[in-house]
Write an enzyme that holds these catalytic residues in place. Structure first.
Site, PDB file in Angstrom:
ATOM      1  N   SER A 175       0.856  -1.183   0.000  1.00 48.02           N
ATOM      2  CA  SER A 175       0.000   0.000   0.000  1.00 48.02           C
ATOM      3  C   SER A 175       0.894   1.236   0.000  1.00 48.02           C
ATOM      4  CB  SER A 175      -0.849  -0.018   1.274  1.00 48.02           C
ATOM      5  OG  SER A 175      -1.461   1.229   1.500  1.00 48.02           O
TER       6      SER A 175
ATOM      7  N   TYR B  16      -1.543  -1.338  10.463  1.00 46.98           N
ATOM      8  CA  TYR B  16      -1.649  -1.502   9.013  1.00 46.98           C
ATOM      9  C   TYR B  16      -0.346  -1.084   8.327  1.00 46.98           C
ATOM     10  CZ  TYR B  16      -3.646  -1.239   4.278  1.00 46.98           C
ATOM     11  OH  TYR B  16      -3.891  -1.418   2.937  1.00 46.98           O
TER      12      TYR B  16
END
Ligand SMILES: NC(=O)c1ccc[n+]([C@@H]2O[C@H](COP(=O)([O-])OP(=O)(O)OC[C@H]3O[C@@H](n4cnc5c(N)ncnc54)[C@H](O)[C@@H]3O)[C@@H](O)[C@H]2O)c1
Length: 257
Positions: free
Chosen positions: A140, A153
């Site tokens: 990401s 995350y």
């Protein structure tokens, strides 16, 4: 049909980017195993592909469990033949203040985003070891830059890049390439809950969240699913035959390193 006769596995293919990727790989000629913990969604994706004349096999899989992942790889080989492609797309994301991160949230995030990717890479290289192949891991934009309320995350997605580089280095001589994709915001079911959490973090109304993203992104729009699958297909095809161990940003210019 740049992936004609290839055999592919996509994890998290019951929703969002994983579903779009599975459908696109099938359109490019691959036979695709649809791995997801949500069996109904996996079956739905497989039916979408089959309706268009493609080849798909739904396999209910918890990617945090070694036996599930290796069994799914075996089923794929039995159904379609030796593996050429593996895409680790299943993921989990929660926007929450650092001091409210529980052990349970930390472990869940690491298990799905990192361990799932590790097990997927192991199953993939085990099956590709003789003939080579291509792996794409989903990191990401948050795998390149830490941000508030996103510690677990971000940590998991940074780790995916280390895993990607290590697998790329160790198996390059076997003809296995391994690259990572780092998208910015792509509207998928992952954002159903996240919009409210992000609004809370920035003190916004939920309807102000996406316009704020659009405004801050240099290209002034979110990433389209097709733009993600274009990049994934490129990384899986011979068009990227000299690329391995790379992590490619897909952020409309929001991240440039
Ligand atoms: N959507 C975005 O804005 C965005 C941005 C950057 C990176 N990503 C990454 O892209 C990937 C796909 O995201 P998405 O937006 O499509 O998410 P999504 O929530 O729409 O889909 C995730 C899928 O993973 C599956 N899954 C979760 N845990 C699993 C497990 N243990 N075993 C098997 N399957 C499991 C879910 O059932 C779901 O079908 C993720 O890795 C995510 O972190 C997404």
């Amino acid at each position: 049909m740049i992936l004609e006769n290839k055999v592919a596995v996509v994890t998290g293919a019951g929703s969002g980017i994983g579903r779009a990727t599975a459908i696109r790989l099938a359109k490019e000629g691959a036979a695709v195993a649809i791995l997801d913990i949500n069996e109904a969604h996996a079956v739905e994706t497989a039916e979408m592909i089959q309706k268009e004349g493609g080849r798909a096999l739904p396999v209910m899989t918890d990617i945090t469990k070694r036996e599930d992942v290796f069994a799914a790889a075996e089923k794929t080989v039995q159904a379609f033949g030796p593996l050429d492609i593996w895409v680790n797309c299943a993921g989990y994301s929660k926007i929450i203040p650092f001091l409210e991160h529980t052990d349970e949230l930390w472990n869940r995030t690491m298990d799905i985003n990192l361990k799932g990717c590790f097990l997927g890479c192991q199953a993939a290289v085990t099956h590709m070891n003789e003939k080579g192949g291509a792996i794409v891991n989903f990191s990401s934009e948050s795998g390149k830059k830490g941000t508030t309320w996103y510690a677990a995350y971000c940590a998991s997605k940074f780790a995916v890049l280390g895993l990607t580089q290590s697998v790329a280095a160790e198996f390059a001589s076997k003809g296995i390439r391994c690259n990572a994709v780092c998208p910015g915001v792509v509207l998928t079911p992952m954002w159903d809950q996240q919009v409210a959490d992000y609004a809370k973090k920035r003190n916004l109304k939920p309807e102000e969240v996406m316009p704020r993203f659009r405004n801050n992104i240099p290209l002034h729009r979110l990433c389209e699913l097709k733009e993600v699958t274009d990049l994934v297909v490129f990384l899986l095809s011979d068009n990227s035959s000299y690329m391995t161990g790379q992590s490619i940003n897909l952020t409309g210019g929001n991240t440039m390193y």
